[in-house]
Design an enzyme around this catalytic site. Structure first.
Site, short mmCIF file in Angstrom:
data_model
loop_
_atom_site.label_atom_id
_atom_site.label_comp_id
_atom_site.label_asym_id
_atom_site.label_seq_id
_atom_site.Cartn_x
_atom_site.Cartn_y
_atom_site.Cartn_z
N ASN A 202 -3.51 28.57 62.18
CA ASN A 202 -2.08 28.27 62.26
C ASN A 202 -1.37 28.69 60.98
O ASN A 202 -2.02 29.08 60.00
CB ASN A 202 -1.90 26.76 62.51
CG ASN A 202 -2.47 26.32 63.84
OD1 ASN A 202 -2.06 26.80 64.88
ND2 ASN A 202 -3.44 25.41 63.81
N CYS B 34 -6.58 29.15 71.61
CA CYS B 34 -5.18 29.61 71.58
C CYS B 34 -4.94 30.42 72.84
O CYS B 34 -5.52 31.51 73.00
CB CYS B 34 -4.95 30.45 70.33
SG CYS B 34 -3.25 31.05 70.17
N ASN C 181 -2.08 31.92 74.26
CA ASN C 181 -1.37 33.19 74.15
C ASN C 181 -2.18 34.16 73.30
O ASN C 181 -2.22 35.37 73.56
CB ASN C 181 0.01 32.98 73.52
CG ASN C 181 0.95 32.25 74.46
OD1 ASN C 181 1.08 32.62 75.62
ND2 ASN C 181 1.57 31.19 73.98
N ASN D 130 -8.17 22.17 72.75
CA ASN D 130 -7.45 21.62 71.59
C ASN D 130 -6.58 20.48 72.10
O ASN D 130 -6.32 20.36 73.30
CB ASN D 130 -6.64 22.71 70.88
CG ASN D 130 -5.63 23.39 71.79
OD1 ASN D 130 -5.56 23.10 72.97
ND2 ASN D 130 -4.81 24.28 71.23
N HIS E 78 -3.49 17.86 72.99
CA HIS E 78 -2.07 17.90 73.32
C HIS E 78 -1.57 16.52 73.74
O HIS E 78 -2.33 15.75 74.35
CB HIS E 78 -1.82 18.89 74.47
CG HIS E 78 -2.15 20.31 74.10
ND1 HIS E 78 -1.23 21.20 73.62
CD2 HIS E 78 -3.35 20.96 74.09
CE1 HIS E 78 -1.83 22.35 73.35
NE2 HIS E 78 -3.11 22.24 73.61
N GLU F 27 3.99 22.72 67.66
CA GLU F 27 2.55 22.95 67.53
C GLU F 27 1.96 22.33 66.25
O GLU F 27 2.59 22.40 65.19
CB GLU F 27 2.25 24.46 67.50
CG GLU F 27 2.23 25.10 68.85
CD GLU F 27 1.52 26.45 68.83
OE1 GLU F 27 0.55 26.60 68.07
OE2 GLU F 27 1.96 27.33 69.57
N ARG F 28 0.80 21.78 66.41
CA ARG F 28 0.03 21.33 65.23
C ARG F 28 -0.16 22.55 64.32
O ARG F 28 -0.61 23.59 64.78
CB ARG F 28 -1.33 20.82 65.69
CG ARG F 28 -2.27 20.52 64.55
CD ARG F 28 -3.58 20.02 65.03
NE ARG F 28 -4.31 21.01 65.84
CZ ARG F 28 -5.55 20.81 66.26
NH1 ARG F 28 -6.16 19.67 66.00
NH2 ARG F 28 -6.18 21.71 66.97
N CYS G 289 3.30 28.29 73.92
CA CYS G 289 1.98 27.74 73.59
C CYS G 289 1.17 27.74 74.89
O CYS G 289 1.51 26.99 75.82
CB CYS G 289 2.12 26.33 73.03
SG CYS G 289 0.56 25.52 72.64
N GLY G 290 0.17 28.60 74.95
CA GLY G 290 -0.57 28.76 76.20
C GLY G 290 -1.40 27.53 76.54
O GLY G 290 -1.40 27.06 77.69
N GLY H 149 -0.75 24.64 75.46
CA GLY H 149 0.25 23.59 75.74
C GLY H 149 0.79 23.68 77.15
O GLY H 149 1.00 22.66 77.82
N1 LIG Z 1 -1.58 25.05 67.20
C1 LIG Z 1 -2.75 25.02 68.08
C2 LIG Z 1 -3.41 26.40 68.17
C3 LIG Z 1 -2.48 27.45 68.79
C4 LIG Z 1 -2.19 27.13 70.22
C5 LIG Z 1 -1.07 27.94 70.87
N2 LIG Z 1 -0.39 28.91 70.07
C6 LIG Z 1 -1.55 28.52 72.18
O1 LIG Z 1 -1.04 29.58 72.61
O2 LIG Z 1 -2.40 27.86 72.83
C7 LIG Z 1 -3.78 24.03 67.52
O3 LIG Z 1 -3.86 23.89 66.30
O4 LIG Z 1 -4.51 23.43 68.34
#
Ligand SMILES: N[C@H](CCC[C@H](N)C(=O)O)C(=O)O
Length: 276
Positions: A62, A71, A73, A151, A153, A203-204, A212-213, A215
């Site tokens: 990040n 991640c 995307n 990850n 959410h 986003e974290r 955010c995919g 997400g």
């Molecule tokens: N910030 C997220 C990672 C990027 C996720 C996001 N950009 C995606 O497309 O899933 C985390 O630390 O878990």
């Protein structure tokens, strides 16, 4: 350091081909290159590395230098890069990517020799809270659904996403004690109809991003579990739309969306970033 700037519906990262070069201290590099005034400008750094168990391995960082386990995307762009740059045979229409959340299977849609849209098997999501649990943030009670898709959410259903002051409120959601020590990605969802939701995300480790995919996958799952939508959901984000589908037989979520290369470049990483 040679890099390729890529984006998936506006969630933009700097990608480094680590089949060709290594990146020392990627967390520090992510902080430097992500800066939109003093660096390249991105939502973070993604390394495309060799793997012993998949076609390649993705390492994702990040903007604050923290490492993400998955991640959505980003992995579509990794798949596009690997295909377009001949790291897999051109007759392939599927490939695998090793991540800290396991090996992910991707299917490619190819036009004129380039991967343009990809479908990712996001695996089986897990509930990390009651279907509706509340936290108090700045004196107000917020109901959320906790979903892990590799990850973490927290998904909040709201009447209006546009009026949210995420710059002010985002860190309170990200660092709330309920989600420490790992922190959490926070999605804010307006249900449009039974096959369509609108989403903004804090986003974290990166703040508000245009998409955010993971997400979107978590938010679709929360919408399905809450009875708001069917099993196929279009998620409209600031940067564009993603399609999420829950396959009831396998319990897996599938995400489909575009991936694009923006430009290639090279940048000298100053030694001082390692001492900041
Ligand atoms: N910030 C997220 C990672 C990027 C996720 C996001 N950009 C995606 O497309 O899933 C985390 O630390 O878990």
């Amino acid at each position: 350091m040679d890099f390729t700037k890529m984006q998936g519906i506006g969630n933009d990262y700097v990608y480094v081909d680590c089949f060709k070069e290594q990146v020392k201290e990627p967390g520090a590099v992510a902080r430097f290159i992500s800066d939109r005034r003093f660096g390249i400008g991105s939502d973070g750094l993604i390394l495309i590395c060799p793997s012993r168990i998949a076609d390649c391995r993705m390492e994702m960082y990040n903007t604050d230098g923290s490492q993400g386990k998955m991640c959505g995307n980003g992995i579509r762009c990794v798949g596009k890069y690997v295909y377009d740059h001949g790291l897999v045979p051109s007759d392939r229409r599927s490939l695998t990517v090793e991540t800290l959340a396991g090996v992910k299977e991707l299917r490619l849609e190819v036009e004129e020799g380039k991967a343009v849209r990809l479908t990712v098997d996001m695996g089986k999501p897990s509930l990390t809270s009651e279907i509706s649990e509340s936290v108090t943030i700045e004196g107000k009670e917020w109901n959320f659904t906790g979903i892990d898709v590799g990850n973490p959410h927290a998904v909040y259903f709201v009447e209006d996403t546009d009026s949210l002051d995420l710059e002010k409120m985002g860190p309170h959601f990200e660092y709330h004690e309920r989600f420490m020590p790992d922190r959490v990605n926070s999605e804010f969802i307006r249900v449009i109809d039974r096959n369509h939701i609108q989403m903004r995300v804090w986003e974290r480790g990166s703040g508000e991003t245009w998409a955010c995919g993971t997400g979107a996958a978590a938010s679709a799952m929360a919408s399905i579990l809450s009875g708001y939508t069917e099993d196929e959901v279009t998620v409209s984000l600031r940067g564009g739309d993603l399609k999420i589908r829950l396959d009831r037989e396998s319990g897996h979520l599938f995400m489909t969306g575009p991936a694009a290369e923006v430009f290639h470049g090279s940048i000298d990483i100053p030694d001082k970033i390692y001492y900041d």
